[in-house]
Write an enzyme that holds these catalytic residues in place. Structure first.
Site, PDB file in Angstrom:
ATOM      1  N   GLU A  57      51.369  43.138  30.170  1.00 28.43           N
ATOM      2  CA  GLU A  57      51.311  44.542  29.773  1.00 28.43           C
ATOM      3  C   GLU A  57      50.301  45.326  30.613  1.00 28.43           C
ATOM      4  O   GLU A  57      50.203  45.126  31.832  1.00 28.43           O
ATOM      5  CB  GLU A  57      51.059  44.653  28.263  1.00 28.43           C
ATOM      6  CG  GLU A  57      52.145  43.963  27.453  1.00 28.43           C
ATOM      7  CD  GLU A  57      52.077  44.251  25.966  1.00 28.43           C
ATOM      8  OE1 GLU A  57      51.787  45.398  25.583  1.00 28.43           O
ATOM      9  OE2 GLU A  57      52.337  43.324  25.176  1.00 28.43           O
ATOM     10  N   ASP A 101      57.150  48.289  17.775  1.00 32.03           N
ATOM     11  CA  ASP A 101      56.286  47.403  18.532  1.00 32.03           C
ATOM     12  C   ASP A 101      54.949  47.289  17.788  1.00 32.03           C
ATOM     13  O   ASP A 101      54.708  47.954  16.782  1.00 32.03           O
ATOM     14  CB  ASP A 101      56.093  47.940  19.955  1.00 32.03           C
ATOM     15  CG  ASP A 101      55.816  46.832  20.960  1.00 32.03           C
ATOM     16  OD1 ASP A 101      55.277  45.780  20.557  1.00 32.03           O
ATOM     17  OD2 ASP A 101      56.145  47.009  22.148  1.00 32.03           O
TER      18      ASP A 101
END
Length: 874
Positions: A645, A445
């Site tokens: 997020e 990521d």
């Protein structure tokens, strides 16, 4: 009168202008001229003639004030003059008066020989009189005659041949991915760093955010990759998590939580295929989706990226991988990415962090649950968090996997010693690549390895040799280093040279990456065509989006069957999200965090109401301040503003740089303004319908009594007309809750299977509407026969349950392999069970029965599902 006066004034201005002396011609000294070329790199086959187009641009956009001469000459590169190319030179003349943007061309002639060889370069020198040269173009003689270029050979042989020709530096380059912003002003860095990949993060777009501009940008970067000696093409990646949301004009589909509510794997596959077509049409062959997380706590800011709270539901939606990938060589498919491996939806909420955030400025606050720690035992982790990955790998052959930012802390060895997923060789190499047999590649990521603790430098939030070594040895193959690509490469080269990272580990990573590049057909077709840009936001894809929206709507309450509404209803539409496309699209739309307001083209819920019910009388007031007039039905559209997020974590930081509405505190309760609008409208009108547009349940138990019909609309995306389709009965409500809807914030986390399970609405709950009710199962003769003459009531209850249920049970047992029949029978029994609940006649454990029935159906046990639902029916 006004028009005549304007005309008179205009005429006077023209006359006055004609009497003034003409302005002097622009002096050459006041105008600067820039020389560019149409490409920086010109890959071409041996024996070809390569046209190079030279373009002049003036600083003021006006014609040249003075002549410009551009001299060109081939220079010394790795190609051999006289054999690989014919030396050449010349001058291109641009006389004074030439338009800005004028161009001239010259040609470089390449030779042909019978020798197999790698690519070779012919630099071209440009000099100019009266102008500044901005570009230094290079003609590249394509590699030819080598086995890895032979499309007739098996992929494994091509990979082996290419791998054997690569230097260590080239291999490390293939393992490195940079963000486009890091190279857009210096595209030559793609070649210097030998990059294997680029990405666009959320909001990282070309200056003109159009599909054609994306194609041009990606192809420009590809030019640089094909200027290297082995000409290994870039693989460009992007987060198209609910359609190609970064691109203006793309179809924005419902987020995964809404798709989970559809319970329609075939539809989800079509959504995946449409997304792939739009992504590939902009030149991008790789999508960082889908998220296969199992969301266990709605306080998590990424909960809407999950298909639901139960792994069986997530597994059933993995058809999206088939839609995205298809056959990887097809020009309208992309490489899919299963993420975030593993446990990202199961992290523990940190109350201490949330408490410490209170009163602090947003930039000092921390995420209380996102990127946190999954505290669990190995059996539970396998059952909940790993469960979606086995079918993704073995059945759907997903091509790449992304580890989670989160950590895992095994209860078996004591708490307080979590391991970052990016640093976990047991789960990445041992479980994923070993026991599950994953043969694709693992992509970290965004700066994922930066979060690996370095014992020698614990406060360093950037890269260190330790972090690079641990990350590579744990099993990640490609490293998303948006702004630190060169540093990563240097550190990894040093670690390999020192023997702390084995060359076999490097070869394994590169072999996996190259395999997918070959399978995608990038070596044969590295460039994208602009001929498919009309796929982006096409009518066909928007129709799929509209269908998905309609099927994702979950009808939680429908007192007196007020829905569907009559087509000529007198409506009072209110709520801040009724006419806000940005709110209904959510995060990961145009930017990382999304944008409130008119962020994208599409249809708002209000637009959809006016389209679907043109004969309805509609009054709209966002804050419900306008008089209700003679309206009979209020439609209130409220919910969350966009986030992504950790900025969506309840108790986490607000997005300080986002639009003003997005800077509100994140909560599981409607904001005070939304609650006030609900109260105002529901008190003023005889019928009140509330639509909750959000990425997760919103607690409104105390307002439920004043609401006649309540709909979970999730984050529907660009096609708000799909909401109107079910409101007015063009389509029936068929959606079912993918997550449990809590009675209070104190209940969270609450999930199907909990020992004390008493949500407001359980997992799998969803009332249905349809003219005549029986129409939902009318095409199944077995169901019609079982219902007999007595049939069903308008609310879905059975008129003779003791007789009908045994008949339906027998038909179910006889037809368990007929998925459509199973769905029809269980739908009838679920309707009856829910009608019993609504009447207040259900047993005390009705919520558990309904939720467990849905889970039983998802896991392939329709008989148990039937039995559980039948227990509720009265």
């Amino acid at each position: 009168m006004t028009m005549r006066r304007y005309a008179t004034l205009a005429g006077a201005a023209v006359l006055a202008g004609s009497l003034l002396p003409a302005p002097p011609a622009l002096a050459a000294a006041d105008q600067s001229v820039t020389v560019t070329t149409d490409h920086l790199v010109y890959p071409a086959a041996e024996g070809s003639r390569v046209p190079v187009r030279v373009i002049i641009s003036t600083s003021d956009g006006r014609p040249l004030a003075a002549p410009v001469a551009v001299r060109w000459a081939t220079g010394a590169g790795t190609a051999t003059a006289g054999r690989d190319y014919a030396e050449g030179s010349g001058t291109l003349a641009f006389p004074a008066g030439s338009d800005s943007g004028a161009d001239r061309s010259f040609t470089v002639t390449l030779g042909r020989d019978a020798v197999a060889e790698t690519a070779e370069t012919v630099p071209v020198t440009l000099t100019a009189t009266g102008a500044t040269v901005a570009d230094r173009p290079t003609v590249v003689v394509d590699a030819h005659g080598l086995p890895y270029l032979d499309r007739r050979l098996p992929v494994r042989r091509r990979v082996a041949d290419l791998l054997g020709r690569m230097t260590l530096t080239e291999k490390i380059g293939q393992m490195t991915q940079a963000e486009r912003a890091a190279v857009v002003d210096d595209p030559g860095a793609v070649a210097r760093w030998q990059l294997g990949s680029l990405l666009s993060g959320g909001g990282s777009t070309p200056a003109s955010n159009t599909p054609a501009a994306w194609v041009e940008m990606v192809n420009g970067f590809q030019d640089q990759a094909l200027g290297t000696r082995l000409q290994i093409p870039l693989i460009y990646g992007i987060d198209a998590v609910h359609g190609h949301g970064n691109v203006y004009g793309a179809t924005v589909f419902p987020h995964n939580v809404g798709l989970g509510a559809t319970r329609d794997p075939a539809l989800v596959e079509r959504v995946g295929r449409a997304t792939a077509a739009e992504v590939r049409a902009t030149g991008i062959p790789w999508n960082f989706a889908p998220c296969l997380c199992v969301s266990r706590d709605e306080r998590w800011g990424r909960s809407y990226e999950s298909f639901g709270e139960d792994p069986a539901l997530v597994v059933s939606m993995e058809t999206v991988v088939d839609g995205l990938q298809g056959r990887l060589g097809d020009a309208d498919r992309v490489l899919a990415t299963a993420k975030h491996y593993a446990g990202d939806g199961d992290t523990r909420y940190d109350e201490a962090v949330a408490a410490a955030n209170e009163g602090r400025p947003w930039w000092e606050q921390k995420y209380p649950i996102d990127q946190g720690v999954t505290v669990t035992d190995r059996e539970r982790f396998a059952r909940l968090d790993l469960a979606p990955y086995a079918p993704a790998v073995r059945r759907h052959r997903v091509g790449s996997v992304m580890p989670s930012f989160s950590s895992v802390d095994w209860t078996s060895d004591g708490l307080g010693n979590p391991t970052k997923m990016h640093a976990n060789p047991d789960l990445i190499t041992g479980q994923l690549k070993g026991r599950l047999g994953f043969d694709g590649f693992v992509i970290t990521d965004w700066e994922g390895i930066h979060q690996i603790p370095d014992p020698a430098d614990p406060t360093n939030g950037g890269l260190t040799a330790h972090k690079v070594r641990v990350g590579v040895n744990a099993g990640s193959d490609m490293f998303m280093e948006p702004n630190t690509a060169e540093q990563f490469e240097q550190l990894l080269l040093a670690e390999v040279t020192a023997g702390r990272v084995a060359t076999t580990r490097i070869d394994d990573a590169v072999r996996r990456i190259l395999t997918k590049k070959f399978e995608l057909g990038l070596f044969e077709h590295p460039y994208a065509s602009a001929g498919n840009v009309d796929q982006v936001g096409s009518a066909a894809h928007r129709a799929i989006g509209r269908e998905a929206v309609a099927k994702s709507q979950v009808l939680l309450k429908n007192s007196g069957n007020v829905l569907p509404l009559p087509a000529d209803a007198s409506l009072y539409v209110a709520g801040r999200t009724a006419d806000d496309l940005g709110n209904q699209a959510g995060g990961w739309t145009i930017t990382w965090q999304g944008v409130s307001g008119d962020a994208i083209p599409g249809t708002s819920v209000l637009d959809g109401i006016r389209e679907v019910a043109p004969h309805a009388k509609v009054t709209y007031s966002a804050d419900a301040s306008a008089p209700t007039g003679d309206a009979q039905v209020g439609v209130v559209v409220v919910g969350e503003t966009p986030y992504a997020e950790g900025y969506g974590d309840v108790g986490g930081p607000e997005c300080g740089w986002c639009t003003t509405p997005q800077q509100e505190e994140k909560s599981l309760r409607l904001r005070p303004g939304d609650r006030a609008v609900v109260d105002r409208v529901c008190a003023a009108l005889p019928t009140c319908v509330v639509l909750v547009v959000s990425g997760r349940p919103q607690v409104l138990t105390d307002q439920l009594d004043e609401i006649d019909a309540l709909v979970a609309s999730w984050l529907p995306g660009s096609e708000g007309a799909g909401v109107a389709d079910v409101l007015f009965g063009r389509r029936p409500f068929t959606g079912r809750l993918p997550v449990s809807w809590p009675r209070s914030e104190a209940q969270v986390p609450i999930n199907v299977g909990d020992a004390d399970y008493r949500p407001l609405f359980p997992f799998g709950w969803g009332l249905r509407t349809h003219p005549g009710r029986a129409g939902l199962a009318a095409d199944r003769p077995q169901v019609r026969a079982a219902l007999g003459a007595v049939g069903r009531n308008a609310d879905g209850s059975l008129r003779d349950a003791p007789t009908v249920l045994p008949r339906l049970g027998r038909e179910l047992r006889a037809g368990q392999r007929d998925d459509a029949l199973v769905e029809a029978i269980l739908g009838v029994v679920r309707d009856a069970a829910q009608a019993t609940v609504v009447r207040g006649a259900a047993p005390a454990d009705w919520a558990t029965s309904i939720a467990e029935a849905d889970r039983a159906q998802l896991t392939g046990d329709p008989v148990r599902a039937f039995t559980l639902l039948a227990r509720v029916v009265r």
